[in-house]
Scaffold this motif. Structure first.
Motif, short mmCIF file in Angstrom:
data_model
loop_
_atom_site.label_atom_id
_atom_site.label_comp_id
_atom_site.label_asym_id
_atom_site.label_seq_id
_atom_site.Cartn_x
_atom_site.Cartn_y
_atom_site.Cartn_z
N GLY A 62 64.04 -30.96 -10.78
CA GLY A 62 65.12 -31.84 -11.22
C GLY A 62 65.72 -31.38 -12.54
O GLY A 62 65.14 -30.56 -13.26
N LEU A 83 67.77 -35.53 -16.91
CA LEU A 83 67.47 -36.77 -16.18
C LEU A 83 65.97 -37.06 -16.22
O LEU A 83 65.55 -38.21 -16.40
CB LEU A 83 67.95 -36.68 -14.73
CG LEU A 83 67.71 -37.93 -13.89
CD1 LEU A 83 68.38 -39.16 -14.50
CD2 LEU A 83 68.19 -37.75 -12.44
N ILE A 119 62.45 -35.18 -9.53
CA ILE A 119 63.58 -35.93 -8.99
C ILE A 119 63.65 -35.70 -7.47
O ILE A 119 63.49 -34.57 -7.01
CB ILE A 119 64.91 -35.47 -9.64
CG1 ILE A 119 64.82 -35.54 -11.17
CG2 ILE A 119 66.10 -36.28 -9.11
CD1 ILE A 119 64.60 -36.91 -11.75
N LEU A 155 69.45 -40.90 -5.90
CA LEU A 155 68.53 -40.39 -6.92
C LEU A 155 67.25 -41.22 -6.99
O LEU A 155 67.30 -42.43 -7.22
CB LEU A 155 69.21 -40.39 -8.30
CG LEU A 155 70.36 -39.40 -8.45
CD1 LEU A 155 71.09 -39.62 -9.77
CD2 LEU A 155 69.88 -37.95 -8.34
N TRP A 193 62.62 -40.58 -7.68
CA TRP A 193 61.66 -39.67 -8.30
C TRP A 193 60.26 -39.94 -7.77
O TRP A 193 59.98 -41.00 -7.24
CB TRP A 193 61.67 -39.80 -9.83
CG TRP A 193 61.29 -41.13 -10.35
CD1 TRP A 193 60.04 -41.57 -10.67
CD2 TRP A 193 62.16 -42.25 -10.61
NE1 TRP A 193 60.08 -42.87 -11.11
CE2 TRP A 193 61.37 -43.32 -11.10
CE3 TRP A 193 63.54 -42.44 -10.50
CZ2 TRP A 193 61.90 -44.55 -11.44
CZ3 TRP A 193 64.07 -43.68 -10.84
CH2 TRP A 193 63.27 -44.71 -11.30
N GLN A 238 72.71 -35.77 -10.64
CA GLN A 238 71.65 -35.94 -11.65
C GLN A 238 72.24 -35.95 -13.06
O GLN A 238 71.83 -36.74 -13.92
CB GLN A 238 70.64 -34.81 -11.55
CG GLN A 238 69.81 -34.81 -10.29
CD GLN A 238 68.75 -33.74 -10.35
OE1 GLN A 238 67.82 -33.83 -11.14
NE2 GLN A 238 68.87 -32.72 -9.52
#
Ligand SMILES: Cc1ncc(COP(=O)(O)O)c(C=O)c1O
Length: 405
Positions: free
Chosen positions: A70, A74, A97, A245, A247, A274
């Motif tokens: 990722g 972010l 991510i 988005l 995680w 992102q």
């Protein structure tokens, strides 16, 4: 053409919710079917400006491939937030991510499941997890639940002498679909049982910040001192699902496995999305946005609960959810929720039958209602129409009963 598909295609089932999402294109429909956040709360203008700014300032970097783990901006912003809001004690090396937390579920299946392994989950459980895991052809142990969470004796029994259980999958906060929130005691006990049998817990937590009547629940990951909990998070419900988005927050060894699998799945999550999200988290008051959602959704939950009390026949049972996006109805046994769905559809109301939330033996008399995406007067009208369908069906069912002479 004699096309030979994988055996996976024999087990894959479509989702009613994805089908009904098509109905949202028709603005007249009162939509209680999916898990849509309120679109009018999306920060559309700010995101338009940010998208332009990100492309101007980041240039090619915003449009290039980016690391599988990722975009670092972010990951850092999320770590700050998780440590502040969820007391997570986490680091950027423990965050990857994903393309929505649905991808977190897909990667979980690929990391852990071989055909015939067991998944232990709540009964009912999230339909998207059922779909993601089913592709890898596991067996299921659905653990019964009460208002405080899973039945701990049943959980223990599920894990005892069963080395093919790969993980416990749970949605402990304002669960999709049931709205249930686990007590702190059950969270602690689950962690202790998972430690006893040495297996991971997948804590799927899209709704924990959308609490209405009490403080934010405690994350099981916060109680975990062994790196046993793999937490799946998402910006879909607190921000915008269209950015896709999410995680995975896990110990570094486990996260490396997720990274390997993500490389093979999509290389990386959209770099541009992102960056836009990271800039938003830095420049805007995200906590104020979430606080506003809590208020709007609480009012909508209250409107739905009041309308159910006023309109619905007393045979319909439900527990008032203390947060999240969903309210779960249990209908009398003789009422089939699929028929309810069809009849509501004819009256311009989309609802979701509960059967998809059971991997093996569905309760056909359950129905999930979403209260986040419709204004209060539409909620009242939708419940009025649903109640009419219920009364009709109850009257028909009564006529079908044998009459004793
Ligand atoms: C429990 C749960 N997990 C995961 C997801 C997937 O969310 P997303 O992929 O939008 O992050 C949802 C969406 O409704 C959900 O309810």
């Amino acid at each position: 053409m004699n096309v030979k598909y994988s055996s996976r295609m024999d087990v894959v089932r479509g989702s009613d919710i994805r089908e009904m999402l098509k109905m949202t294109q028709n603005l007249d429909v009162i939509y209680f079917a999916g898990g849509l956040p309120a679109a009018e709360l999306f920060p559309t203008k700010a995101l338009g400006e940010l998208a332009k700014e990100v492309i101007e300032k980041e240039g090619f970097r915003a449009l290039q491939y980016s690391p599988t783990e990722g975009y670092i901006g972010l990951r850092e912003a999320l770590v700050d937030r998780l440590n502040k809001v969820w007391k997570a004690h986490t680091t950027v090396d423990q965050i990857m991510i994903t393309t929505g937390s649905q991808q977190g579920l897909d990667l979980t299946a690929k990391v852990f499941l071989d055909q015939g392994d067991y998944v232990v989950c709540e009964r009912p459980t999230y339909v998207g997890a059922v779909m993601a895991f089913t592709l890898f052809q596991p067996r299921w142990i659905e653990v019964p639940c009460d208002d405080d969470g899973m039945d701990m004796a049943a959980l223990d029994a599920a894990l005892k002498n069963n080395p093919r259980v790969k993980f416990i999958y749970i949605v402990p906060n304002f669960q999709n679909p049931s709205g249930r929130t686990w007590s702190l005691e059950r969270r602690r006990q689950t962690l202790a049982i998972a430690a006893k049998y040495d297996i991971p817990i997948i804590e799927d937590n899209p709704y924990g910040e959308l609490y209405f009547d009490e403080d934010q629940p405690t994350a099981i990951q916060e109680l975990d001192t062994e790196g046993r909990v793999i937490s799946l998070g998402t910006l879909s419900k607190t921000f915008c699902p269209g950015l896709r988005l999410g995680w995975v927050n896990a110990n570094e060894e486990i996260l490396r496995k997720y990274g390997l699998i993500k490389q093979a799945t999509d290389l990386n999550t959209s770099t541009l999305d992102q960056m836009i999200a990271a800039w938003y988290l830095q420049k805007y008051d995200f906590e104020a946005d979430v606080a506003e959602k809590r208020i709007v959704y609480r009012n909508r939950r209250d409107a739905m609960v009041k309308a159910i009390h006023e309109e619905m026949p007393p045979e319909i049972r439900f527990v008032k959810p203390r947060g999240g996006l969903f309210l779960w109805l249990e209908l009398p046994k003789q009422i089939n929720a699929r028929t309810v769905m069809r009849r509501c559809f004819e009256r311009g109301v989309a609802v979701c039958p509960g059967e998809g939330f059971y991997p093996q033996s569905p309760e056909l008399n359950t129905l999930r209602l979403n209260f986040s995406c419709m204004p209060e007067e539409r909620i009242r009208e939708g419940i009025r129409r649903l109640a009419t369908v219920m009364r009709e069906m109850l009257a028909e069912a009564a006529l079908e009963q044998p009459i004793e002479v």
